[in-house]
Design a protein around this motif. Structure first.
Motif, short mmCIF file in Angstrom:
data_model
loop_
_atom_site.label_atom_id
_atom_site.label_comp_id
_atom_site.label_asym_id
_atom_site.label_seq_id
_atom_site.Cartn_x
_atom_site.Cartn_y
_atom_site.Cartn_z
N UNK A 105 -2.05 -15.11 9.42
CA UNK A 105 -3.24 -15.50 10.17
C UNK A 105 -4.27 -16.14 9.25
N UNK A 125 3.40 -18.13 13.59
CA UNK A 125 3.88 -17.83 12.23
C UNK A 125 5.39 -18.01 12.12
N UNK A 126 6.12 -17.34 12.99
CA UNK A 126 7.58 -17.38 12.88
C UNK A 126 8.15 -18.65 13.49
N UNK A 181 5.64 -7.26 7.59
CA UNK A 181 5.33 -6.77 8.93
C UNK A 181 6.04 -5.47 9.22
N UNK A 182 6.62 -4.93 8.20
CA UNK A 182 7.43 -3.75 8.42
C UNK A 182 6.61 -2.64 9.07
N UNK A 183 5.47 -2.36 8.48
CA UNK A 183 4.66 -1.29 9.04
C UNK A 183 3.29 -1.82 9.42
N UNK A 184 2.69 -2.53 8.50
CA UNK A 184 1.35 -3.00 8.76
C UNK A 184 1.41 -4.28 9.59
N UNK A 185 0.27 -4.72 9.97
CA UNK A 185 0.25 -5.79 10.95
C UNK A 185 0.15 -7.15 10.29
N UNK A 186 0.63 -8.16 10.95
CA UNK A 186 0.64 -9.47 10.31
C UNK A 186 -0.78 -9.93 10.04
N UNK A 187 -1.03 -10.27 8.84
CA UNK A 187 -2.39 -10.57 8.42
C UNK A 187 -2.38 -11.86 7.62
N UNK A 198 0.85 -1.17 0.00
CA UNK A 198 0.00 0.00 0.00
C UNK A 198 0.90 1.24 0.00
#
Lengths: 284, 284
Positions: free
Chosen positions: B240, B184-185, B231-237, B85
């Motif tokens: 999930x 996730x990780x 995940x740099x700025x936005x949240x992990x999506x 984005x």
DNA sequence: TTGGGTAATGTAATTTTATATCAGAAGTCA
DNA sequence: TGACTTCTGATATAAAATTACATTACCCAA
């Protein structure tokens, strides 16, 4: 319908020369898409306009357009389509079906999502004094997810699973508060009541739900979408995914609206959280 | 590789003008394949030869050949590519990007998912005395979802958000118990410890996590996948969503393995639940 | 049959589209 | 700064597709 199949099926309807063209194409479609109209005409032993007419008969704009359609039909694999899991599917097969159905649902959701409403919702959210996320059953996990996201934005966020708590919370709501209600069908009675209560108290009520559902009618701003859901046997899944992504969209819109300084801040907060962890990892 | 992805991935390698072309194509691939080189050049605000050079850089013979490849990649089912984005995206634009990125991630997850492991996991789950689902942070909602699903199968299901409760639960686990850990990780320390504890007690430990992660190494059965996550700025999506769908796959495998009688039973239970509700609707 | 009419096909001209060539612009490094 | 490379676009050329129109093949009634 697949263009190659179309060529095959219409074989009877073509004229003599056109059929020659069809046969050359059917014999080697890969060659066909890489040939010019002149080459193809020569291969079929017809004139170039005949090839062109052949293309038009198949509802394409001309030869290049026909090649495009043909290329698509030759591309292996089909677009993602919802397919039901069958009795005797192999693990590979049902895994693929479920993933692809999920993707297809997201695509449908995206297409039916009301962008204008999304934009307004972002507007409202950025101006909220507090934001409440309520859902029941499966949708409650979506509400939690939303809480998780907006909490990081340093906005007062409320989230309850319990109907009574939701109700009480709404009874105390005021102008400036925003209540986000999440429900796939929009026919859950208690949520509809909650919408009414919150609205009567002057709160903005955003509903992430189905178009024209009872819930959507009670909201001040319905953010509607359509998600095909096969709830006959298996459990509702597609709608949840669509709701999650929609929440993500709202959260993203929120950060964008808040401007670069806000996002820098968000990033810093995140860094700090990382540091405080032994494993330096927050993404879990 | 998919031509559209190729355009996306090589974005950095293009020259300034070529990148303009790439962006126009990514913005609307469907338009691109139906345009002439002149139209596309105008849209990208570059010269026609530039468009042609762009095509050649992607190992195609020229513009028409490129269109053919692009058409095929669009037909392939995944016109979806992860795109970030941008600062000044319109609501329409960021909505589309997020939805499409989600779909692209699901596709990647599916391709990297270890089907054999899925099958074994289903085996183990069907034979479980109890099933525990544990996740932390964002993954905890996935665990809840799993609980929701398996609970309906009439299997004893445990689910805790709290690290200590998770730990205690695992300390008391025995042979025949199944612990499903979601991360996730796969680098969350407490989950790794929990995996070890459960394993030492003879429980089967299924890890829904990244390949070769510390967690996966502690599990008796890692069900691994790769999900690109920004995940740099936005949240992990993305992760999930992939986890949710994976749980759905396991649940589906479970019902299939249990046979038709079990599924009939499941359906009956569902009907009964529907009846007991005022709004006759459980899907929420 | 045969001649009028229609549909099918091809020829040639035209238009559109794509590519090659080259010159100038922009960037890079000593 | 100046020599070099890389990038870009204007123009020319070639290729391809489409149109318009002429010709042919075919069908059917007289």
């Amino acid at each position: 319908m697949n263009t190659l199949e179309k060529v095959q099926n219409n074989l009877a309807k073509f004229s003599k020369s056109e059929r020659k063209v069809a046969e050359v194409i059917l014999a080697s479609p890969q060659t066909a898409i890489h040939s010019s109209i002149a080459t193809l005409a020569k291969m079929a032993d017809v004139s170039e306009p005949t090839v062109n007419r052949f293309c038009r008969r198949l509802d394409t704009k001309g030869f290049p357009d026909f090649k495009l359609h043909l290329a698509q039909s030759l591309a292996n694999g089909t677009p993602y389509v919802s397919r039901h899991v069958e009795e005797d599917d192999s693990p590979e097969s049902y895994t693929t079906k479920i993933f692809e159905s999920s993707m297809a649902s997201l695509d449908t959701a995206r297409q039916s999502l009301d962008i204008a409403a999304v934009n307004k919702a972002v507007d409202i959210l950025t101006q909220a004094k507090t934001i409440s996320f309520f859902g029941l059953g499966a949708s409650s996990s979506v509400a939690h997810d939303a809480q998780n996201k907006f909490f990081r934005f340093n906005v007062p966020v409320i989230c309850f699973d319990d109907v009574l708590m939701q109700r009480m919370s709404c009874i105390n709501s005021n102008e400036g508060d925003v209540v986000v209600l999440i429900s796939h069908t929009g026919r859950t009675k208690s949520l509809i009541e909650i919408a009414r209560i919150a609205r009567e108290n002057g709160a903005a009520v955003i509903g992430i739900t189905a178009r024209n559902s009872p819930l959507s009618l009670e909201c001040t701003l319905p953010v509607t979408m359509e998600v095909p859901e096969d709830t006959d046997l298996y459990l509702p899944m597609a709608s949840r995914l669509a709701q999650l992504v929609t929440i993500d969209v709202l959260a993203t819109g929120f950060t964008l609206r808040r401007g670069p300084r806000f996002r820098d801040n968000l990033k810093r907060v995140k860094e700090v959280l990382k540091e405080s962890r032994v494993n330096k990892d927050l993404t879990i």
